[in-house]
Scaffold this active site. Structure first.
Site, PDB file in Angstrom:
ATOM      1  N   ASP A  33      14.675  10.156  -7.814  1.00  0.00           N
ATOM      2  CA  ASP A  33      13.233  10.238  -7.581  1.00  0.00           C
ATOM      3  C   ASP A  33      12.814  11.695  -7.344  1.00  0.00           C
ATOM      4  O   ASP A  33      13.623  12.514  -6.894  1.00  0.00           O
ATOM      5  CB  ASP A  33      12.880   9.366  -6.359  1.00  0.00           C
ATOM      6  CG  ASP A  33      11.411   9.013  -6.313  1.00  0.00           C
ATOM      7  OD1 ASP A  33      10.684   9.331  -7.276  1.00  0.00           O
ATOM      8  OD2 ASP A  33      10.987   8.414  -5.313  1.00  0.00           O
ATOM      9  N   GLY A  34      11.551  11.974  -7.647  1.00  0.00           N
ATOM     10  CA  GLY A  34      10.966  13.271  -7.273  1.00  0.00           C
ATOM     11  C   GLY A  34      10.828  14.273  -8.400  1.00  0.00           C
ATOM     12  O   GLY A  34      10.479  15.431  -8.153  1.00  0.00           O
ATOM     13  N   TRP A  38       8.625  17.685  -7.972  1.00  0.00           N
ATOM     14  CA  TRP A  38       9.326  18.963  -8.198  1.00  0.00           C
ATOM     15  C   TRP A  38       8.505  19.824  -9.157  1.00  0.00           C
ATOM     16  O   TRP A  38       8.311  21.019  -8.929  1.00  0.00           O
ATOM     17  CB  TRP A  38      10.713  18.684  -8.775  1.00  0.00           C
ATOM     18  CG  TRP A  38      11.558  19.888  -9.028  1.00  0.00           C
ATOM     19  CD1 TRP A  38      12.459  20.471  -8.174  1.00  0.00           C
ATOM     20  CD2 TRP A  38      11.602  20.676 -10.242  1.00  0.00           C
ATOM     21  NE1 TRP A  38      13.053  21.551  -8.766  1.00  0.00           N
ATOM     22  CE2 TRP A  38      12.540  21.704 -10.036  1.00  0.00           C
ATOM     23  CE3 TRP A  38      10.937  20.613 -11.469  1.00  0.00           C
ATOM     24  CZ2 TRP A  38      12.842  22.653 -11.022  1.00  0.00           C
ATOM     25  CZ3 TRP A  38      11.223  21.553 -12.446  1.00  0.00           C
ATOM     26  CH2 TRP A  38      12.170  22.561 -12.220  1.00  0.00           C
ATOM     27  N   SER A  78      12.627   2.185 -15.377  1.00  0.00           N
ATOM     28  CA  SER A  78      12.544   0.807 -14.895  1.00  0.00           C
ATOM     29  C   SER A  78      11.626  -0.018 -15.799  1.00  0.00           C
ATOM     30  O   SER A  78      10.831   0.534 -16.575  1.00  0.00           O
ATOM     31  CB  SER A  78      12.012   0.779 -13.460  1.00  0.00           C
ATOM     32  OG  SER A  78      10.612   0.921 -13.463  1.00  0.00           O
ATOM     33  N   GLU A  80       9.149  -1.343 -14.912  1.00  0.00           N
ATOM     34  CA  GLU A  80       7.773  -1.078 -14.470  1.00  0.00           C
ATOM     35  C   GLU A  80       7.279   0.306 -14.911  1.00  0.00           C
ATOM     36  O   GLU A  80       6.089   0.600 -14.829  1.00  0.00           O
ATOM     37  CB  GLU A  80       7.684  -1.180 -12.935  1.00  0.00           C
ATOM     38  CG  GLU A  80       7.757  -2.604 -12.398  1.00  0.00           C
ATOM     39  CD  GLU A  80       9.137  -3.242 -12.524  1.00  0.00           C
ATOM     40  OE1 GLU A  80      10.148  -2.542 -12.306  1.00  0.00           O
ATOM     41  OE2 GLU A  80       9.210  -4.438 -12.898  1.00  0.00           O
ATOM     42  N   ASN A  81       8.214   1.183 -15.374  1.00  0.00           N
ATOM     43  CA  ASN A  81       7.809   2.552 -15.735  1.00  0.00           C
ATOM     44  C   ASN A  81       6.923   2.615 -16.986  1.00  0.00           C
ATOM     45  O   ASN A  81       6.300   3.642 -17.265  1.00  0.00           O
ATOM     46  CB  ASN A  81       9.034   3.466 -15.916  1.00  0.00           C
ATOM     47  CG  ASN A  81       9.665   3.902 -14.614  1.00  0.00           C
ATOM     48  OD1 ASN A  81      10.878   4.140 -14.534  1.00  0.00           O
ATOM     49  ND2 ASN A  81       8.878   4.017 -13.558  1.00  0.00           N
ATOM     50  N   TRP A  82       6.815   1.490 -17.731  1.00  0.00           N
ATOM     51  CA  TRP A  82       5.918   1.479 -18.900  1.00  0.00           C
ATOM     52  C   TRP A  82       4.469   1.673 -18.484  1.00  0.00           C
ATOM     53  O   TRP A  82       3.620   1.985 -19.310  1.00  0.00           O
ATOM     54  CB  TRP A  82       6.050   0.143 -19.657  1.00  0.00           C
ATOM     55  CG  TRP A  82       7.413  -0.114 -20.224  1.00  0.00           C
ATOM     56  CD1 TRP A  82       8.335  -0.977 -19.734  1.00  0.00           C
ATOM     57  CD2 TRP A  82       8.004   0.482 -21.394  1.00  0.00           C
ATOM     58  NE1 TRP A  82       9.480  -0.964 -20.518  1.00  0.00           N
ATOM     59  CE2 TRP A  82       9.297  -0.070 -21.544  1.00  0.00           C
ATOM     60  CE3 TRP A  82       7.569   1.439 -22.322  1.00  0.00           C
ATOM     61  CZ2 TRP A  82      10.157   0.286 -22.577  1.00  0.00           C
ATOM     62  CZ3 TRP A  82       8.433   1.799 -23.344  1.00  0.00           C
ATOM     63  CH2 TRP A  82       9.698   1.232 -23.467  1.00  0.00           C
ATOM     64  N   ARG A 204      19.016   7.509  -2.686  1.00  0.00           N
ATOM     65  CA  ARG A 204      17.675   7.736  -3.250  1.00  0.00           C
ATOM     66  C   ARG A 204      17.224   9.124  -2.816  1.00  0.00           C
ATOM     67  O   ARG A 204      17.303   9.472  -1.629  1.00  0.00           O
ATOM     68  CB  ARG A 204      16.662   6.685  -2.789  1.00  0.00           C
ATOM     69  CG  ARG A 204      15.289   6.929  -3.438  1.00  0.00           C
ATOM     70  CD  ARG A 204      14.339   5.769  -3.319  1.00  0.00           C
ATOM     71  NE  ARG A 204      13.130   6.047  -4.105  1.00  0.00           N
ATOM     72  CZ  ARG A 204      12.374   5.121  -4.669  1.00  0.00           C
ATOM     73  NH1 ARG A 204      12.681   3.849  -4.536  1.00  0.00           N
ATOM     74  NH2 ARG A 204      11.305   5.456  -5.361  1.00  0.00           N
ATOM     75  N   ARG A 210      12.883   3.081  -0.357  1.00  0.00           N
ATOM     76  CA  ARG A 210      12.701   1.719  -0.877  1.00  0.00           C
ATOM     77  C   ARG A 210      13.583   1.551  -2.102  1.00  0.00           C
ATOM     78  O   ARG A 210      14.076   2.515  -2.677  1.00  0.00           O
ATOM     79  CB  ARG A 210      11.232   1.446  -1.192  1.00  0.00           C
ATOM     80  CG  ARG A 210      10.636   2.403  -2.188  1.00  0.00           C
ATOM     81  CD  ARG A 210       9.182   2.076  -2.537  1.00  0.00           C
ATOM     82  NE  ARG A 210       8.637   3.162  -3.330  1.00  0.00           N
ATOM     83  CZ  ARG A 210       8.005   4.219  -2.842  1.00  0.00           C
ATOM     84  NH1 ARG A 210       7.790   4.331  -1.549  1.00  0.00           N
ATOM     85  NH2 ARG A 210       7.575   5.179  -3.644  1.00  0.00           N
TER      86      ARG A 210
HETATM   87  C1  FPP Z   1      11.386   9.335 -10.912  1.00  0.00           C
HETATM   88  O1  FPP Z   1      10.693  10.494 -10.551  1.00  0.00           O
HETATM   89  C2  FPP Z   1      12.125   9.578 -12.133  1.00  0.00           C
HETATM   90  C3  FPP Z   1      11.999   8.865 -13.278  1.00  0.00           C
HETATM   91  C4  FPP Z   1      11.105   7.707 -13.416  1.00  0.00           C
HETATM   92  C5  FPP Z   1      12.760   9.222 -14.482  1.00  0.00           C
HETATM   93  C6  FPP Z   1      14.155   9.613 -14.207  1.00  0.00           C
HETATM   94  C7  FPP Z   1      14.732  10.240 -15.391  1.00  0.00           C
HETATM   95  C8  FPP Z   1      15.542  11.306 -15.362  1.00  0.00           C
HETATM   96  C9  FPP Z   1      16.012  11.967 -14.138  1.00  0.00           C
HETATM   97  C10 FPP Z   1      16.102  11.841 -16.597  1.00  0.00           C
HETATM   98  C11 FPP Z   1      17.058  10.829 -17.132  1.00  0.00           C
HETATM   99  C12 FPP Z   1      17.946  11.382 -18.086  1.00  0.00           C
HETATM  100  C13 FPP Z   1      18.524  10.653 -19.049  1.00  0.00           C
HETATM  101  C14 FPP Z   1      19.659  11.232 -19.723  1.00  0.00           C
HETATM  102  C15 FPP Z   1      18.075   9.331 -19.480  1.00  0.00           C
HETATM  103  P1  FPP Z   1       9.115  10.449 -10.527  1.00  0.00           P
HETATM  104  O2  FPP Z   1       8.617  10.850 -11.873  1.00  0.00           O
HETATM  105  O3  FPP Z   1       8.652   9.118 -10.077  1.00  0.00           O
HETATM  106  O4  FPP Z   1       8.808  11.544  -9.461  1.00  0.00           O
HETATM  107  P2  FPP Z   1       7.584  11.570  -8.437  1.00  0.00           P
HETATM  108  O5  FPP Z   1       7.780  10.383  -7.511  1.00  0.00           O
HETATM  109  O6  FPP Z   1       7.760  12.864  -7.734  1.00  0.00           O
HETATM  110  O7  FPP Z   1       6.321  11.486  -9.238  1.00  0.00           O
END
Ligand code: FPP
Length: 265
Positions: A33-34, A38, A78, A80-82, A204, A210
């Site tokens: 996450d993050g 970042w 996930s 839900e990420n769609w 996490r 969570r």
């Molecule tokens: C959550 O951070 C991260 C994701 C939903 C995507 C994770 C994917 C990667 C780390 C790259 C994966 C690499 C491969 C090779 C498949 P967020 O976007 O929710 O961060 P935020 O909570 O700060 O907005």
């Protein structure tokens, strides 16, 4: 013993610590996450965070493999990420193409086998191909399993497993009362990992505490470690800190620890 520099999450104090080589968690699962935060902190678009996050995956996969981890499961996308904006979803769908396109030789060199769990048939064709090729190219690797959760959701996984068992009942192959926890576990997307299916340690990043629909069944007895670092800042040292925290815990799996717990008559 592995030596490493431990940074206390609360005080920032850095001290040299030892990791117990005999107690490295066999299966580590990470909710990465993050990435977005970042990037925002650097006035960059969110996708810059995902790109950096992909580089972190390379670093952490090699570090975990060197430490003797047997399975590293990473929550990459996930079910839900769609719901995210299409530009971000499209970028996330391209990441495995980029990742496997550049990193498979390194994976083979490190004897790391790729596994993917999730509803991959719903991914774009190019993503599916990248995943299929990576699995085939690393099929002979006998070291750590790098397991990507891609279009994965814990509830959907449990529904699918239930449907499979229900179909066996309907076909007269199984009585409802014969269904066991082991049988359900085998129907899950981690079933092929056998005794390594359940994470010992769940990490996490980014301060959130969570599960977000991740491995709901498998984490029943996992140790949870929540870290402040955003995923793109995660590295070998952060991984070692998480393992060190894990090694200070006393796992009881519902029983008692004979060394510390007094039994009551
Ligand atoms: C959550 O951070 C991260 C994701 C939903 C995507 C994770 C994917 C990667 C780390 C790259 C994966 C690499 C491969 C090779 C498949 P967020 O976007 O929710 O961060 P935020 O909570 O700060 O907005």
């Amino acid at each position: 013993m592995f030596s490493f520099l431990n940074k206390d999450q609360a005080t920032g104090e850095v001290t040299e610590r030892q990791l117990d080589e005999q107690n490295i968690p066999a299966h580590i699962a990470i909710i990465m996450d993050g990435n977005g935060r970042w990037a925002q902190q650097r006035h960059l678009p969110r996708i810059a965070g995902h790109k950096q996050g992909m580089n972190t995956v390379k670093t952490v996969a090699k570090a975990a493999s060197h430490l003797g981890v047997k399975v590293l499961t990473l929550y990459a996308f996930s079910t839900e990420n769609w719901k995210r904006p299409s530009t971000e979803v499209n970028y996330l769908m391209k990441l495995p193409v980029d990742f496997f396109g550049t990193f498979v030789p390194d994976l083979v060199k490190n004897n790391i086998r790729v596994k993917v769990m999730g509803y991959t048939d719903q991914l774009p064709a190019a993503t599916q191909k990248a995943v299929r090729d990576a699995i085939a190219d690393t099929a002979d690797c006998t070291g750590m399993v790098l397991n990507f959760a891609l279009n994965y959701g814990g509830r959907a996984e449990l529904v699918t497993a239930t449907q499979q068992l229900a179909a066996q009942v309907q076909a007269g192959q199984l009585a409802p009362t014969d269904i066991t926890a082991d049988m359900l576990g085998q129907q899950l997307m981690t079933g092929d990992l056998a005794e390594l299916a359940d994470p010992d340690l769940l990490i996490r990043t980014s301060g959130e505490e969570r599960l977000s629909n991740f491995m709901l069944w498998q984490v029943a007895y996992s140790e949870f470690v929540f870290m402040q670092e955003h995923w793109p800042d995660f590295d070998q040292a952060t991984l070692e800190q998480a393992i060190y925290t894990y090694q200070q815990r006393h796992r009881r799996f519902g029983g008692l620890n004979p060394a510390t717990d007094t039994t009551k008559n």
